[in-house]
Design an enzyme around this catalytic site. Structure first.
Site, mmCIF file in Angstrom:
data_model
loop_
_atom_site.group_PDB
_atom_site.id
_atom_site.type_symbol
_atom_site.label_atom_id
_atom_site.label_comp_id
_atom_site.label_asym_id
_atom_site.label_seq_id
_atom_site.Cartn_x
_atom_site.Cartn_y
_atom_site.Cartn_z
ATOM 1 N N HIS A 299 2.358 2.171 -3.196
ATOM 2 C CA HIS A 299 1.506 3.180 -3.817
ATOM 3 C C HIS A 299 2.129 4.555 -3.753
ATOM 4 C CE1 HIS A 299 -2.453 0.703 -3.458
ATOM 5 N NE2 HIS A 299 -1.484 0.058 -4.051
ATOM 6 N N ASP B 99 0.848 -1.183 0.000
ATOM 7 C CA ASP B 99 0.000 0.000 0.000
ATOM 8 C C ASP B 99 0.887 1.238 0.000
ATOM 9 O OD1 ASP B 99 -2.235 1.631 0.114
ATOM 10 O OD2 ASP B 99 -3.209 0.561 1.727
#
Ligand code: NAG
Ligand code: NAG
Ligand code: NAG
Ligand code: NAG
Length: 374
Positions: free
Chosen positions: A242, A219
């Site tokens: 991310h 993430d």
């Protein structure tokens, strides 16, 4: 080199790195309390006893975890302590129970530090063994809530150095309501496909300095929550992941991303400097997304109440994986203001990449290799 400054940029960081605790001889070895370095015997109670001994000592104390693997369940290392400095040196590996339900149902935490000022945590490995938990999440089954590996709540003057965290169930390191924090030489490792495993999450904190840190996770590499001021990041390697929500980037989905929900709220994002950033093959190198509304739930038809202003992108260069390298999609009710692009060279297929603007006021200067919409 990658630098991100959030908040004021003129004052220097106040925290001095405390000495590493080798200087005092009040060393509390977890082995003395019966902790077993075999990776199988539950050592939670032994760690708690070591913590109690360190925290109730009137002299500065150092907890020492020698080499080896120590099975540790959810542990709350709680202060305030009787002394003015606690150091935690991990020379081995702390390993979570193999059954993910154990941590997953522990209220969200694995290793939790609470209300401890002047705390230094050095070295060692954290292995949360998260993969079976992610499998459960991906399968859509009913899974426990999950746990963050190391969380700091209400800690002032905190140094986190040399830690390697692997396979956290949720975020690896969480800094919440802390002031004067140094995070350095930390490594975070989890696979690309690990859901919701942010690298480092910071919120409600001031003067946080994250340097020399490598983050590979599923993430956000670094995510920045509400009420965060004076956050400084330097020499961060991120990817896969991310990106750094609000910054850096090897083949990551996003680069310098600021996003807010498309719904009524109060708040602001102000005085951010993204500087000297190189990107390689990133999907969205620069993006402001104020229309964030996954699955159109909880916000359809609304606009974001967050005011975004004074965001500067300076000396940003590299290659975009998509033709549109810069996306400014600001709130219709609160247009972005004071957005500045200076010395930007973003290419797609060796040509100047494109950009798109919505509800934004800003300026460009310096050399621009970008089809700018500002
Ligand atoms: C952050 O910490 C690094 C080293 O740990 C130091 O060199 C740098 O000056 C600090 N930055 C700020 C803004 O305090
Ligand atoms: C933390 O350290 C500072 C500086 O050494 C000291 O002034 C302060 O009292 C300490 N805080 C606690 C809670 O002991
Ligand atoms: C920690 O372990 C390393 C070897 O892995 C060793 O060189 C070092 O001296 C140890 N630190 C302490 C304080 O024992
Ligand atoms: C922009 O970057 C490309 C390589 O990424 C380089 O070849 C080119 O010279 C740069 N242009 C300017 C004006 O700096």
């Amino acid at each position: 080199m990658t630098v991100l400054l959030l908040g004021t940029t003129t004052t220097s960081h106040g925290a001095a790195a405390p000495p590493y605790g080798y200087g005092n001889n009040n060393i509390i070895n977890v082995i003395k309390f019966g902790a077993k370095a075999d990776g199988k015997t539950d050592s939670t109670e032994q760690f708690k006893m070591a913590w109690k001994s360190a925290c109730t000592s009137i002299r500065p104390a150092t907890i020492y975890v020698p080499k080896g693997r120590y099975l540790l369940k959810y542990t709350n290392f709680r202060g305030p302590c009787k002394n003015n400095k606690v150091t935690f040196i991990i020379n081995g590996t702390l390993v979570a129970p193999y059954d993910y339900n154990e941590l997953g149902n522990s209220g969200g935490f694995w290793i939790l530090f609470n209300h401890v000022d002047n705390l230094t945590v050095i070295g060692g490995n954290l292995d949360a063994q998260g993969s079976a938990f992610w499998d459960c999440r991906r399968s859509g089954k009913n899974c426990p809530l999950g746990a963050r590996s190391m969380t700091f709540n209400w800690v002032n003057n905190l140094v986190i150095s040399g830690i390697t965290s692997i396979n956290s169930q949720l975020s690896h390191i969480v800094i919440n309501t802390c002031n004067n924090v140094i995070v350095k030489n930390v490594r975070i490792i989890a696979p690309d496909q690990s859901p919701n495993t942010d690298g480092i999450h910071v919120e409600h904190s001031k003067w946080v300095n994250i340097t020399g840190t490598t983050i590979q996770t599923g993430d956000d590499c670094i995510s920045i929550g509400d009420a965060t001021f004076n956050l400084f990041m330097d020499q961060i390697k991120c990817g896969p992941g991310h990106g750094i929500r609000n910054a850096i980037f090897y083949g990551s989905d996003n680069g310098m991303r600021i996003k807010s929900w498309a719904r009524a709220s109060k708040g602001f994002v102000r005085n951010i400097l993204f500087q000297d950033i190189t990107i390689f093959n990133v999907q969205n190198p620069i993006i402001i997304d104020q229309n964030y509304c996954p699955n159109n739930q909880g916000c359809p038809g609304q606009t974001s109440g967050i005011e975004i202003s004074e965001v500067t992108y300076k000396n940003i260069h590299g290659s975009s994986a998509t033709s549109e390298a810069v996306t400014f999609d600001c709130s219709a009710s609160n247009p972005c203001q004071g957005i500045k692009l200076h010395d930007i060279n973003l290419t797609y297929n060796n040509k100047a990449a494109t950009s798109s603007c919505n509800n934004i006021r800003g300026t460009t200067s310096g050399t621009l290799v970008l089809q700018s919409c500002l």
